[in-house]
Design an enzyme around this catalytic site. Sequence first.
Site, mmCIF file in Angstrom:
data_model
loop_
_atom_site.group_PDB
_atom_site.id
_atom_site.type_symbol
_atom_site.label_atom_id
_atom_site.label_comp_id
_atom_site.label_asym_id
_atom_site.label_seq_id
_atom_site.Cartn_x
_atom_site.Cartn_y
_atom_site.Cartn_z
ATOM 1 N N CYS A 17 1.211 -25.380 34.059
ATOM 2 C CA CYS A 17 2.577 -24.874 34.006
ATOM 3 C C CYS A 17 2.956 -24.549 32.568
ATOM 4 O O CYS A 17 2.195 -24.797 31.634
ATOM 5 C CB CYS A 17 3.565 -25.883 34.580
ATOM 6 S SG CYS A 17 3.684 -27.382 33.582
ATOM 7 N N CYS A 20 2.838 -27.421 30.140
ATOM 8 C CA CYS A 20 1.499 -27.703 29.610
ATOM 9 C C CYS A 20 1.221 -26.833 28.398
ATOM 10 O O CYS A 20 0.724 -27.298 27.364
ATOM 11 C CB CYS A 20 0.429 -27.428 30.669
ATOM 12 S SG CYS A 20 0.564 -28.427 32.157
ATOM 13 N N ASP A 442 8.110 12.885 12.805
ATOM 14 C CA ASP A 442 7.585 13.656 11.688
ATOM 15 C C ASP A 442 7.119 15.005 12.238
ATOM 16 O O ASP A 442 6.544 15.067 13.325
ATOM 17 C CB ASP A 442 6.414 12.905 11.048
ATOM 18 C CG ASP A 442 5.826 13.666 9.880
ATOM 19 O OD1 ASP A 442 6.564 13.937 8.933
ATOM 20 O OD2 ASP A 442 4.627 14.000 9.946
ATOM 21 N N ASP A 641 1.721 10.405 11.903
ATOM 22 C CA ASP A 641 0.265 10.365 11.993
ATOM 23 C C ASP A 641 -0.432 10.243 10.644
ATOM 24 O O ASP A 641 -1.622 9.971 10.597
ATOM 25 C CB ASP A 641 -0.257 11.621 12.700
ATOM 26 C CG ASP A 641 -0.104 12.868 11.839
ATOM 27 O OD1 ASP A 641 0.877 12.946 11.074
ATOM 28 O OD2 ASP A 641 -0.974 13.761 11.938
ATOM 29 N N ASP A 645 3.099 8.579 6.290
ATOM 30 C CA ASP A 645 4.038 8.100 7.311
ATOM 31 C C ASP A 645 4.029 6.575 7.418
ATOM 32 O O ASP A 645 4.930 5.996 8.046
ATOM 33 C CB ASP A 645 3.683 8.683 8.686
ATOM 34 C CG ASP A 645 3.883 10.190 8.747
ATOM 35 O OD1 ASP A 645 4.814 10.674 8.092
ATOM 36 O OD2 ASP A 645 3.097 10.862 9.435
#
Length: 754
Positions: A17, A20, A442, A641, A645
Amino acid sequence: MPDAPKTTTLDIEGMTCASCASFVEKSLSRTPGVQSAMVNFATEKATVHYLPDQATPATLKEAVVQAGYGVTERAPDTSAAERSAEIDRQKAIAYQKLKRRFWVAVVLAAIIMPLSMLMLWPAMMQRINMQWLNYGLLALTLPVLLYSGREFYVSAWNGFKHRAANMDTLIAVGTGAAFIYSLAATVVPDFFMSRGILPEVYYDTTATIIALILLGKVMEMRAKTQTSAAMKSLLGLQAKTARVARADGQEVDLPIEQVQLGDIVVVRPGEKVATDGIMTAGHSSIDEAMLTGESLPVEKREGDPVFGATLNKTGSFRFRVTKVGADTMLAQIVKMVEDAQGSRAPIQRLADKVSAIFVPTVVVIAILTFVLWFDLAPVATRLPLALVNFVAVLIIACPCALGLATPTAIMVSTGKGAEHGVLIRNAEALEKAYQVNTVLLDKTGTITRGEPAVTDFVAPGQDNSRLLQLVAAVERQSEHPLAEAVVRYADANAPEKATATAFRAVEGKGAFATVDGQVVLIGNRGLLADEGISLSEDLAAQAEQLLAQAKTVLYVAVAGQAVGLVGVADTVRDTTVAAIQRLQALGLEVVMMTGDNPQTAAQVAGQVGIKRFFAEVLPGDKAAKVKALQAEGRTVAMVGDGINDAPALAQADIGLAIGSGTDVAMEAAGITLMRSDLNGVVTAIELSRQTIRTIKQNLFFAFIYNVLGIPIAAGLLYPVFGWLLSPMIAAGAMALSSVSVLTNSLRLRSFQAH
């Protein structure tokens, strides 16, 4: 100088559970040298950051063992697929053991239950010795208790030794109390009768509760295996063998583990690409859907990268191996998905806090229930009523559903994202994407393709195909990016080739060469002026139109006469406009950022339907623009990308890196899109919204179940309606709550990107 911190993942055994998981996490966190520990109940894994000069894997394992749980040993240098297969094998063994325990409990409970019912029929009781019946029921119940339910009591005892309580504590105390009471009523019935109490036994309650809880465990374990189905499908994509070409011309089939860097691998039509590399001979179309989610095959030629687990569709080719094992694209994807599934979303913190205090609180409520019923019920029935309601409160309150609510949804959604080419770094990124209200794009490489392409070829009164051959012959000698764009356009539109001689480039202006005895010039207006070549009014007007569209214009002259124009621009991706419309339909504001001048920025923004944009943004100022939007109270998703950036991706509330971008950009992003398509942004945000909605539903189910279930089990409705909740019904409801949460999470498997 101290060693750099390390990270390791432990496969935990024996957790039942959320309590635990919390206890294991605390035990690891208290270990000297451990900087942080996070235990995921759904994946049964612990992610530990530690200082290697103060802690070791052995000390971490010892901390888990001391907490009363086990660690599955991981063999060094095993692949993700081998590791997953071993874990699956061990889970299969555990599942079979669990089913045996369940069936033993079911069979015996099915016998115990009708025998217990005999006491409801006075005519039958006159023929049966009550005491001998109870002894018979005791004999049938002991195997259920000592074999089927053994792990509940062992776990509860381990928790008691460490002053901790978990779900098994509630089960052990509840069923144990019913059994001990029944044992006493069986062995010393006169003790109860002398005090006016009927010595009833609850062996049926004990056996049936254990059987129902084990039923829930069996269903839970089956559902858990389905939550990791996406991970298994990823691991199953890996090729098992590779056909390696030797120096002597022989081709040898080798296990994938024996392929080395620099090997030349042969791939035939219909075969999987064995590992990552660069194509050295041949050409083909390759299905990369398993990595990118892109349905259309990708054309590959000599010099193009190929990736392991992708499917060769048509031609045969050879490639040189550049990455093997854990360095391949597939291995990196699997690692990222594993890390994401083991991470914890901020929304889970509430459930963690509740789970930490839940079990002790329930024990207190159960004791108060017992005391109140014992004090207020009639003397003849007060002990049985107090006991039954005490057990019902303990059993119905087991917090399994609470612990499964968040991690199971995270497991399914991160795997589903990988299927669609959306790699989610961690659960926090998933939750942040849900909160986004502004998407900052961008321009170059994100909205546009990031490379120049010919958009217009104007040659009034000329043979277009012939003129294009002449221009391409000159540009094939050049290394300028604009020249590459012209050559690509010519290859697609004028397949016949001419040969150029006496090539000469003029820096910053263009180039010219002799083709078929004629001097062909291509360059900017300045090169024409230097050569004394003037434009006709028609060409000049058309050039102005192209310039007004923010396109670069190349002028073509043959034998000293201006005869044509080439319009070049960084073109918008085919899917960009539709993707931006979808983002806006989701209620998001889309903003563009570019280093271009305002005229070019406005033209591109208008073309794709963006109303707000930032122009003339220097690379170092991109993060500042993100901050400016955040200062307006916006939650910003930045999509980019390039290396420049990366600061903006890190500054944003959530960064999304286009998969065709740089490693630096991807490292700074919370989500990586495996294909150069803004539809991946839409998929990521839609998936995050559906996931968080599912988590909230799960938490609601778990909380409302306990909020309503505990008072009913305590007998709150008895004074008004005369209703009491049988412990057996409580056990069934407890099992059903966990299964309902898992089933709700599994609905995410039906998610489809639109």
